[in-house]
Design a protein around this motif. Structure first.
Motif, PDB file in Angstrom:
ATOM      1  N   GLN A 104       4.526   2.779 -10.692  1.00 18.81           N
ATOM      2  CA  GLN A 104       3.716   1.711 -11.264  1.00 18.81           C
ATOM      3  C   GLN A 104       3.950   1.532 -12.759  1.00 18.81           C
ATOM      4  O   GLN A 104       3.434   0.572 -13.347  1.00 18.81           O
ATOM      5  N   ASN A 105       4.720   2.439 -13.358  1.00 19.63           N
ATOM      6  CA  ASN A 105       5.029   2.264 -14.769  1.00 19.63           C
ATOM      7  C   ASN A 105       5.889   1.021 -14.966  1.00 19.63           C
ATOM      8  O   ASN A 105       6.605   0.587 -14.056  1.00 19.63           O
ATOM      9  N   TRP A 160       9.149   0.228  -9.539  1.00 21.93           N
ATOM     10  CA  TRP A 160       9.498  -0.023  -8.143  1.00 21.93           C
ATOM     11  C   TRP A 160      10.202  -1.375  -8.000  1.00 21.93           C
ATOM     12  O   TRP A 160      11.053  -1.542  -7.101  1.00 21.93           O
ATOM     13  N   GLN A 181       0.827  -1.204   0.000  1.00 20.57           N
ATOM     14  CA  GLN A 181       0.000   0.000   0.000  1.00 20.57           C
ATOM     15  C   GLN A 181       0.864   1.258   0.000  1.00 20.57           C
ATOM     16  O   GLN A 181       0.488   2.284  -0.573  1.00 20.57           O
ATOM     17  N   PRO A 215       4.578   7.884  -5.546  1.00 23.90           N
ATOM     18  CA  PRO A 215       4.457   8.513  -6.871  1.00 23.90           C
ATOM     19  C   PRO A 215       3.882   7.543  -7.900  1.00 23.90           C
ATOM     20  O   PRO A 215       4.149   6.333  -7.863  1.00 23.90           O
ATOM     21  N   GLY A 216       3.108   8.071  -8.797  1.00 20.94           N
ATOM     22  CA  GLY A 216       2.453   7.224  -9.785  1.00 20.94           C
ATOM     23  C   GLY A 216       3.415   6.557 -10.744  1.00 20.94           C
ATOM     24  O   GLY A 216       3.136   5.479 -11.276  1.00 20.94           O
ATOM     25  N   TRP A 217       4.597   7.192 -10.975  1.00 19.37           N
ATOM     26  CA  TRP A 217       5.531   6.619 -11.938  1.00 19.37           C
ATOM     27  C   TRP A 217       6.117   5.297 -11.456  1.00 19.37           C
ATOM     28  O   TRP A 217       6.680   4.540 -12.261  1.00 19.37           O
ATOM     29  N   LEU A 261       1.646   1.918  -3.528  1.00 17.21           N
ATOM     30  CA  LEU A 261       0.473   2.452  -4.215  1.00 17.21           C
ATOM     31  C   LEU A 261       0.220   3.908  -3.857  1.00 17.21           C
ATOM     32  O   LEU A 261      -0.248   4.696  -4.690  1.00 17.21           O
ATOM     33  N   ASP A 262       0.542   4.261  -2.609  1.00 13.78           N
ATOM     34  CA  ASP A 262       0.343   5.651  -2.173  1.00 13.78           C
ATOM     35  C   ASP A 262       1.480   6.559  -2.611  1.00 13.78           C
ATOM     36  O   ASP A 262       1.400   7.777  -2.421  1.00 13.78           O
TER      37      ASP A 262
END
Length: 644
Positions: free
Chosen positions: A268-269, A277, A258, A264-266, A261-262
């Motif tokens: 998940q790239n 990550w 989690q 930075p959005g990058w 997920l919380d």
């Protein structure tokens, strides 16, 4: 611009529809046509048909509840049905555990949830038994099979499958091995509209079973990449393969995910089949492990070295153990926590497996060497004996051979056909034998040295112009400590070719000396000296009874000579020298106690002087060794003088 956008959208939809139809048995088949069906519909049909047959229903139940119950692969239909039923049960149980875990908001899973995940893993492994995985390295086979199973499930969720009646064979769990129409089964069957092939295995442990071919297993990842952008037409709307590869943990993501997920959005790239990550976590893990290894190496180099050889050898076990532990920890973090997948996982697994098996061979060698070191500490084994040398060489050869076996087995685990390599050596065996001829010659010569007991460790011997003590007889060479303490290393093959004089293997030592007494010694004293020396030799316990003689043998230039001949029983040269010393002192006492003395070289000088013509004389001057006095007197005849 709007028209262009609509055109692109239409082309995209057309491409997606065309790709879906390409995997159907016939062009545009739909579930309403009652020809093709989705995977979920086929599973419902399979379960519905089995509900009317109690025996068949119980077999399906065992298939999904009994972890050791294998899938039915006796026909193409049984293989496909087994796969679909097993995956349907695995997905349902998997999603149930995941949703329950996150609903309870627990940081750790309960024991019941862990047990259910073990069953899910077992079901995924059972579904993989419908694949021919003979071309997949054993080290990465388990994880690769799970990924391939999930990819094939996602492919089936995006295409239509033919009716069960059109698939050769009877339903899974049936006792007969024949087609539904009673005819013989084909050797292979291809799912219509695809290249997915189920074929009968002709040989090996899976002979007679219908499995997805190795070529099909190899193509499944590419087929999935081609279809993953298409919508899922089955009842389930989630791509479990995507969830599996882009989330940490084993099947179910841990609660700490989690935080990612919380973040930075990058993060998940994705790149190269892994999320950003995951790449960062992998790099951080490598850095931490390398730093730990460097710190340990630095600390180990500063530690004092034990004086005991056995303790030093025992310490050599620590580095390979730590390397194996670090490699397994790295693999666990990559596979179970970071959840590296795909080709990168196979690369990591292959590298880690190679490190583990190579280090295991190293550890095996060190363990056997440690056993050797503790063996020679046994007080019954003399380190300078042939037994200790045999034990040393035997342990080295055995350690090397066992390490090679471990390394070869590890090579087969990572996909290297070591047995084929060994068989292929027969082609170049002649060249290798010629190249290794000196090594083999030295090895065989070493065996000859052991077998014939030509020399042993601790023996003093001479060959050619070299003399010394044998320190070690190795596989290739022999180490000799010369009299001047230099170390001489001689190849075994060269050593056995020379004439060898081994002084240490004499059963007795020869004691032979000549003793000279002065010419002034009378006959009675000569007899007493001879008898006293003989008695002294007889009285010594190390002198053998025969042969033993003391005889007057010669009137020398300046002494009367006695020849003393005897054999002395001694274990080695040091013992002989000790006995010889005692006997020489006893001989001196025997000479001196009987009024005689040892002779030594002397000379007589003749001097002449002038006389009257009618009287000529010759002066005799005797030069003695101490040169303290001289005399001269006329004489008619000169003769040797031996006096002090």
């Amino acid at each position: 611009m709007l028209a262009l956008a609509l055109l692109f959208a239409f082309l995209a939809l057309f491409h997606a529809d065309y790709a879906t139809r390409a995997y159907a048995r016939e062009a545009p088949a739909t579930p309403q046509g009652q020809q093709d069906a989705t995977a979920a519909e086929l599973v419902q049909e399979i379960i519905s048909d089995a509900s009317d047959n109690e025996g068949l229903h119980s077999r399906y139940q065992r298939l999904v509840t009994n972890p050791i119950s294998p899938p039915d692969t006796r026909s193409p239909r049984a293989t496909l049905e087994s796969f679909l039923v097993i995956m349907q049960a695995a997905n349902k149980l998997w999603l149930g555990v995941r949703d329950e875990f996150f609903a309870n908001d627990n940081f750790f899973m309960t024991e019941e949830e862990k047990d259910q995940l073990v069953l899910v893993q077992s079901l995924l492994g059972k579904a993989a038994q419908t694949f021919d995985l003979s071309d997949v390295p054993a080290a990465s086979r388990e994880r690769f099979s799970i990924e391939t199973v999930l990819q094939l499930q996602e492919i089936f969720d995006r295409i239509y499958l033919p009716p069960l009646e059109d698939i050769p064979g009877l339903p899974a769990g049936s006792n007969a091995r024949a087609d539904a129409l009673g005819g013989p089964l084909p050797d292979k069957w291809i799912i219509p509209g695809t290249s997915l092939t189920i074929e009968r295995v002709q040989d090996g442990p899976y002979s007679g079973q219908y499995l997805f071919t190795a070529a099909t297993v190899d193509e499944i990842p590419d087929d999935y990449e081609a279809l993953q952008s298409l919508p899922i037409i089955a009842d389930r709307g989630e791509d479990l393969y995507q969830y599996y590869i882009y989330t940490p943990g084993n099947l179910v993501a841990p609660q700490w995910y989690q935080f990612i997920l919380d973040g930075p959005g990058w993060l998940q790239n994705t790149f190269g089949g892994q999320a950003y990550w995951q790449w960062l976590a992998l790099a951080l893990t490598v850095v931490v492990l390398m730093l730990a290894i460097a710190l340990y190496s630095r600390w180990n180099n500063r530690r004092p070295v034990p004086l005991d050889p056995a303790a030093r050898q025992s310490r050599r076990l620590t580095p390979p153990l730590l390397v194996i532990l670090a490699a397994n920890l790295f693999h666990y973090l990559c596979e179970e926590q970071i959840n590296i997948t795909g080709d990168l996982l196979q690369i990591v697994t292959t590298i880690v497996s190679a490190i583990i098996w190579t280090t295991s061979a190293w550890l095996t060698y060190q363990v056997l060497q440690t056993l050797y070191m503790w063996t020679i500490r046994n007080p019954t084994v003399n380190n300078a004996s042939l037994d200790a040398s045999l034990v040393r060489t035997g342990f080295r050869v055995a350690s090397f051979l066992v390490a090679i076996v471990v390394l070869g087995y590890g090579a087969t685990r990572i996909g290297i056909p070591i047995y084929g390599v060994v068989a292929g050596l027969g082609v170049g065996g002649l060249a290798i034998a010629l190249a290794a001829q000196p090594t083999l010659e030295n090895f065989i010569s070493g065996l000859i040295l052991y077998a014939d007991r030509i020399v042993r460790v601790g023996d003093f011997f001479q060959f050619s112009d070299t003399a010394g003590t044998v320190e070690e007889i190795g596989i290739r060479s022999t180490r000799i400590r010369a009299l001047d303490r230099t170390l001489i290393i001689v190849a075994n093959a060269e050593l056995v070719k020379h004439k060898i004089t081994n002084y240490s293997q004499r059963d007795v030592f020869l004691f032979r000396h000549k003793v000279g007494v002065r010419y002034e010694t009378d006959s009675e004293a000569l007899h007493k000296v001879r008898d006293s020396i003989h008695a002294a030799l007889e009285a010594h316990e190390s002198v053998l009874e025969s042969p033993l003689r003391v005889r007057l043998v010669e009137y020398g230039d300046f002494a009367i000579l006695f020849d003393i001949y005897a054999n002395i029983a001694a274990t080695d040269m040091n013992a002989f020298l000790e006995v010889q010393e005692q006997l020489l002192i006893a001989i001196r006492e025997a000479v001196e106690d009987n009024g005689a003395s040892f002779a030594f070289p002397s000379s007589t000088v003749y001097l002449s002087r002038d006389q009257l013509p009618e009287q000529k004389t010759v002066d005799i001057v005797e030069n003695e060794s101490d040169e303290e006095r001289s005399k001269s007197a006329p004489a008619e005849k000169a003769y040797p003088v031996d006096e002090t």
